[in-house]
Scaffold this motif. Structure first.
Motif, PDB file in Angstrom:
ATOM      1  N   UNK A   6       0.828  -1.235   0.175  1.00 44.82           N
ATOM      2  CA  UNK A   6       0.111  -0.228  -0.095  1.00 44.82           C
ATOM      3  C   UNK A   6       0.803   1.110  -0.028  1.00 44.82           C
ATOM      4  N   UNK A   7       2.138   1.137   0.468  1.00 45.19           N
ATOM      5  CA  UNK A   7       3.017   2.326   0.618  1.00 45.19           C
ATOM      6  C   UNK A   7       3.997   2.356  -0.554  1.00 45.19           C
ATOM      7  N   UNK A   8       4.557   1.370  -0.853  1.00 46.23           N
ATOM      8  CA  UNK A   8       5.782   1.120  -1.770  1.00 46.23           C
ATOM      9  C   UNK A   8       5.542   0.639  -3.111  1.00 46.23           C
ATOM     10  N   UNK A   9       4.081   0.124  -3.446  1.00 45.49           N
ATOM     11  CA  UNK A   9       3.662  -0.183  -4.675  1.00 45.49           C
ATOM     12  C   UNK A   9       4.134  -1.627  -4.829  1.00 45.49           C
ATOM     13  N   UNK A  10       4.298  -2.176  -6.134  1.00 44.99           N
ATOM     14  CA  UNK A  10       4.396  -3.599  -6.400  1.00 44.99           C
ATOM     15  C   UNK A  10       5.834  -4.125  -5.898  1.00 44.99           C
ATOM     16  N   UNK A  11       6.099  -5.156  -5.028  1.00 44.63           N
ATOM     17  CA  UNK A  11       7.204  -5.697  -4.497  1.00 44.63           C
ATOM     18  C   UNK A  11       7.207  -7.126  -4.822  1.00 44.63           C
ATOM     19  N   UNK A  12       8.344  -7.706  -5.062  1.00 39.04           N
ATOM     20  CA  UNK A  12       8.563  -8.929  -5.262  1.00 39.04           C
ATOM     21  C   UNK A  12       8.012  -9.768  -3.789  1.00 39.04           C
ATOM     22  N   UNK A  13       7.594 -10.801  -3.849  1.00 39.08           N
ATOM     23  CA  UNK A  13       7.179 -11.506  -2.578  1.00 39.08           C
ATOM     24  C   UNK A  13       8.450 -12.031  -1.821  1.00 39.08           C
ATOM     25  N   UNK A  14       9.519 -12.254  -2.607  1.00 34.71           N
ATOM     26  CA  UNK A  14      10.609 -12.685  -1.904  1.00 34.71           C
ATOM     27  C   UNK A  14      11.357 -11.610  -0.868  1.00 34.71           C
ATOM     28  N   UNK A  15      10.776 -10.310  -1.071  1.00 30.78           N
ATOM     29  CA  UNK A  15      11.283  -9.351   0.220  1.00 30.78           C
ATOM     30  C   UNK A  15      10.768  -9.647   1.516  1.00 30.78           C
ATOM     31  N   UNK A  16       9.553 -10.483   1.434  1.00 27.61           N
ATOM     32  CA  UNK A  16       8.840 -10.606   2.716  1.00 27.61           C
ATOM     33  C   UNK A  16       8.905 -11.955   3.339  1.00 27.61           C
ATOM     34  N   UNK A  17       8.661 -12.013   4.545  1.00 28.15           N
ATOM     35  CA  UNK A  17       8.531 -13.279   5.172  1.00 28.15           C
ATOM     36  C   UNK A  17       7.044 -13.572   5.563  1.00 28.15           C
ATOM     37  N   UNK A  18       6.813 -14.957   5.673  1.00 25.91           N
ATOM     38  CA  UNK A  18       5.377 -15.237   5.686  1.00 25.91           C
ATOM     39  C   UNK A  18       5.013 -15.756   7.256  1.00 25.91           C
ATOM     40  N   UNK A  19       4.267 -15.301   7.876  1.00 24.35           N
ATOM     41  CA  UNK A  19       3.641 -15.519   9.145  1.00 24.35           C
ATOM     42  C   UNK A  19       2.801 -16.807   8.978  1.00 24.35           C
ATOM     43  N   UNK A  20       1.574 -16.387   8.584  1.00 29.92           N
ATOM     44  CA  UNK A  20       0.367 -17.250   8.316  1.00 29.92           C
ATOM     45  C   UNK A  20      -1.111 -16.557   8.461  1.00 29.92           C
ATOM     46  N   UNK A  21      -2.258 -17.238   8.735  1.00 29.56           N
ATOM     47  CA  UNK A  21      -3.450 -16.752   8.777  1.00 29.56           C
ATOM     48  C   UNK A  21      -3.483 -15.446   9.661  1.00 29.56           C
ATOM     49  N   UNK A  22      -4.289 -14.487   8.943  1.00 29.93           N
ATOM     50  CA  UNK A  22      -4.237 -13.138   9.580  1.00 29.93           C
ATOM     51  C   UNK A  22      -5.242 -13.186  11.019  1.00 29.93           C
ATOM     52  N   UNK A  23      -5.784 -14.144  11.259  1.00 24.18           N
ATOM     53  CA  UNK A  23      -6.455 -14.494  12.469  1.00 24.18           C
ATOM     54  C   UNK A  23      -5.624 -14.255  13.647  1.00 24.18           C
ATOM     55  N   UNK A  24      -4.147 -14.587  13.404  1.00 22.67           N
ATOM     56  CA  UNK A  24      -3.069 -14.445  14.479  1.00 22.67           C
ATOM     57  C   UNK A  24      -2.937 -12.974  14.979  1.00 22.67           C
ATOM     58  N   UNK A  25      -3.770 -11.887  14.335  1.00 22.41           N
ATOM     59  CA  UNK A  25      -3.753 -10.500  14.934  1.00 22.41           C
ATOM     60  C   UNK A  25      -4.825 -10.555  16.146  1.00 22.41           C
ATOM     61  N   UNK A  26      -5.650 -11.832  16.022  1.00 25.01           N
ATOM     62  CA  UNK A  26      -6.718 -11.510  17.261  1.00 25.01           C
ATOM     63  C   UNK A  26      -6.487 -12.517  18.500  1.00 25.01           C
ATOM     64  N   UNK A  27      -5.317 -12.259  19.093  1.00 27.71           N
ATOM     65  CA  UNK A  27      -4.668 -12.370  20.100  1.00 27.71           C
ATOM     66  C   UNK A  27      -5.766 -12.772  21.479  1.00 27.71           C
ATOM     67  N   UNK A  28      -6.064 -14.079  21.995  1.00 29.71           N
ATOM     68  CA  UNK A  28      -7.173 -14.099  22.922  1.00 29.71           C
ATOM     69  C   UNK A  28      -6.867 -13.331  24.457  1.00 29.71           C
ATOM     70  N   UNK A  29      -7.585 -13.133  25.023  1.00 27.79           N
ATOM     71  CA  UNK A  29      -7.523 -12.234  26.271  1.00 27.79           C
ATOM     72  C   UNK A  29      -6.864 -13.337  27.351  1.00 27.79           C
ATOM     73  N   UNK A  30      -5.533 -12.942  27.973  1.00 21.65           N
ATOM     74  CA  UNK A  30      -5.326 -14.023  28.721  1.00 21.65           C
ATOM     75  C   UNK A  30      -5.709 -14.007  30.043  1.00 21.65           C
ATOM     76  N   UNK A  31      -6.593 -13.161  30.473  1.00 15.67           N
ATOM     77  CA  UNK A  31      -7.423 -13.061  31.728  1.00 15.67           C
ATOM     78  C   UNK A  31      -8.620 -13.614  31.614  1.00 15.67           C
ATOM     79  N   UNK A  32      -9.037 -14.045  30.467  1.00 15.72           N
ATOM     80  CA  UNK A  32     -10.191 -14.691  30.321  1.00 15.72           C
ATOM     81  C   UNK A  32     -10.378 -16.017  30.892  1.00 15.72           C
TER      82      UNK A  32
END
Ligand SMILES: Cc1cc2nc3c(=O)[nH]c(=O)nc-3n(C[C@H](O)[C@H](O)[C@H](O)COP(=O)(O)OP(=O)(O)OC[C@H]3O[C@@H](n4cnc5c(N)ncnc54)[C@H](O)[C@@H]3O)c2cc1C
Lengths: 98, 416
Positions: free
Chosen positions: A6-32
């Motif tokens: 979104x900021x730099x335009x088209x880039x080769x995927x080789x410049x990136x590392x992959x983590x996985x499913x975006x659901x990893x953003x939704x970290x559960x509440x540790x106090x639940x």
């Protein structure tokens, strides 16, 4: 694969590392009360869909931003690229998970 | 029909008119005692051992395409039992012992070739890690030899020993490891199972499960509903898709792994070599092609084809290990979909649905496991208890923190 940053335009995927499913953003509440079960699901279980997949890529060899990339796992076609920060903030503002 | 040397000569002299199809092409019956979903190596081996070792009958293998069209026919054919952790090593050694007797057992030439697997090391730390691994193997009665630089040089003088950055210092050798003709494994098990009455049904995709009161009743397929008392799923890269029909989410991501074959060359490599400083492993097929591969592409995929950066990475690994292949041309390359688990180790277990069993999470190392995986899955299906060598391969190990993580990478499937 080319990731349209979104900021730099088209880039080769080789410049990136992959983590996985975006659901990893939704970290559960540790106090639940059911935190242990929630963390087990968060850490180890995946939808692993055949088709559209929202996933986290890190621009390690670039501006070091985290992206949420929507990609088709059957064709590798990328249809949407967002800054993970924006996705997480929008979800927070709406009180939902990202 | 029993295959033998005599038979081959007889047919050669009489115009090859006596050969018959190696397995039948039956229509599905309305119900079976046991249905195996997936006609890859693991599914076919399971059916074979169910019929042969566990005296089960009325068994069908349902395959959505043709048998051997999945990973069993796409891998780089390496077999070995050089694992380190207690949950793994006895299982893989059991598999190695089954390989050693397999061709006699199922009367089929699978070209089992114990040509030796050599893992190279390039630093002192890597030597120490291999010493530890070799010792762990020997504690389980498995052969392992730590070789120094001169011993490796005597075997493969053409390797790039004096690479300035990654000099070869030696290697860990398992002489009993080697290669096996991959399609022949699928065909041999299919023929052996068919001879014992198993129905192998191709072009039959499982599209759903019928579950009543928490118990399996049968499977929906592209060729209609088929009832079953027990169902065992062994669909490798399609694990998450198939088990989603039973409402399950798995500790698995699907990733693509590529493999490569060069043009035919004169005999060059008589064993299997793996590079310790990059992702590259190589052997030479009996037709002369160098068969090699490297790392998975690293992102979720069901496409059965990979991308060019990994092709480049694998070829660079090859060039830095053995520069003499620089002029060889690449003949073919392809991809297969791996069921990468969260700790790099497999699952052979029951599910929450009575009568529904699961076998998967083999990552890129499931070919070597084929015989033991089939045997242990058959054991579980027939007796409802895990085989002694497969007791650790349970779903609940993730919940309980009992991971079998050979590489110590954590829940990051693309790093295993
Ligand atoms: C490039 C590559 C290199 C590899 N190299 C090695 C190696 O050197 N050594 C090693 O040990 N391992 C290796 N592996 C891994 C190994 O090939 C796999 O772990 C193993 O083959 C998986 O088990 P399988 O044979 O049963 O899988 P498969 O042959 O993939 O069988 C699964 C079958 O299930 C079928 N199926 C899927 N969905 C359905 C459905 N809904 N209904 C009916 N049927 C269905 C598929 O069509 C397929 O035929 C490699 C894999 C690849 C791709």
């Amino acid at each position: 694969m080319i990731i349209n940053h979104p900021l730099l335009g088209p880039r080769d995927a080789q410049e990136f590392t992959y983590l996985g499913d975006a659901n990893l953003l939704n970290r559960p509440n540790p106090d639940a009360p059911d935190a242990a079960e929630r963390f087990y699901e968060y850490l180890y279980l995946r939808d692993n869909p055949a088709g559209l997949h929202r996933e986290l890529w890190y621009h390690e060899q670039g501006d070091r931003s985290w992206l949420v990339v929507t990609r088709n796992t059957l064709t590798h076609e990328i249809t949407k690229v967002e800054l993970a920060r924006d996705v997480a903030r929008a979800a927070q503002a709406a009180g939902e998970s990202a | 029909m029993r295959y033998s040397g005599f038979h081959v000569i007889w047919e050669a002299l009489t115009g090859h008119k006596g050969w018959t199809p190696a397995w039948r092409d039956p229509a599905p019956q309305s119900d079976y005692d046991i249905i195996i979903v997936g006609g890859g190596g693991h599914g076919l081996a399971t059916a074979y051992y169910l019929a042969k070792e566990f005296q089960q009958a009325r068994i069908a293998v349902l395959e959505k395409g043709w048998i051997g069209g999945g990973n069993v026919g796409r891998n780089t054919t390496i077999v070995r039992s050089n694992y380190m952790l207690p949950g793994n090593e006895p299982f893989y050694e059991f598999s190695m012992k089954l390989w050693e007797g397999l061709e006699q057992d199922f009367n089929y030439n699978a070209m089992v070739s114990q040509r030796g697997v050599l893992n190279l090391y390039h630093t002192d730390a890597q030597r120490d890690a291999y010493t530890r691994r070799g010792n762990a193997m020997r504690l389980y009665g498995v052969d392992a030899e730590l070789l120094g630089r001169d011993q490796v040089r005597a075997m493969y003088p053409f390797l790039n020993f004096d690479n300035a950055r990654f000099p070869i210092k030696g290697g860990l050798l398992q002489r009993r490891g080697g290669t096996v003709r991959h399609d022949a494994v699928a065909w041999g098990y299919a023929r052996g199972a068919d001879q014992r009455g198993v129905d192998i049904i191709q072009n039959c995709e499982v599209t759903g499960f019928r579950i009543t009161d928490g118990r399996i009743a049968g499977v929906e397929t592209s060729r209609g509903y088929i009832g079953a008392k027990k169902v065992g799923v062994a669909v490798a890269g399609a694990s998450s898709r198939v088990m989603a029909h039973a409402g399950m989410r798995l500790p698995i991501e699907s990733h693509v792994l590529q493999a490569f074959v060069s043009e035919g060359l004169k005999p060059l490599i008589d064993g299997v070599i793996t590079y310790g400083a990059g992702h590259f492993y190589v052997s030479q097929s009996d037709k002369g092609g160098l068969v090699f591969g490297g790392d998975i592409d690293g992102y979720n995929s069901y496409a059965q084809r990979g991308n060019l950066p990994v092709v480049e990475d694998v070829c660079e690994g090859g060039m830095s290990l053995m520069p003499n292949i620089g002029r060889a041309r690449l003949l073919r390359m392809w991809g297969g979909i791996m069921d990468m688990s969260m700790d790099g180790s497999p699952i052979i277990d029951r599910t929450d649905v009575d009568g529904l069993y699961f076998n998967g999470g083999w990552c890129y190392g499931g070919f070597k496991a084929t015989p033991a995986s089939g045997y242990c899955f058959a054991h579980l299906l027939a007796r409802d208890t895990p085989h002694p060598t497969a007791t650790a391969y349970r779903f609940d190990r993730f919940r309980k923190g009992l991971m079998i993580d050979e590489k110590g990478m954590g829940a990051q499937p693309n790093l295993h």
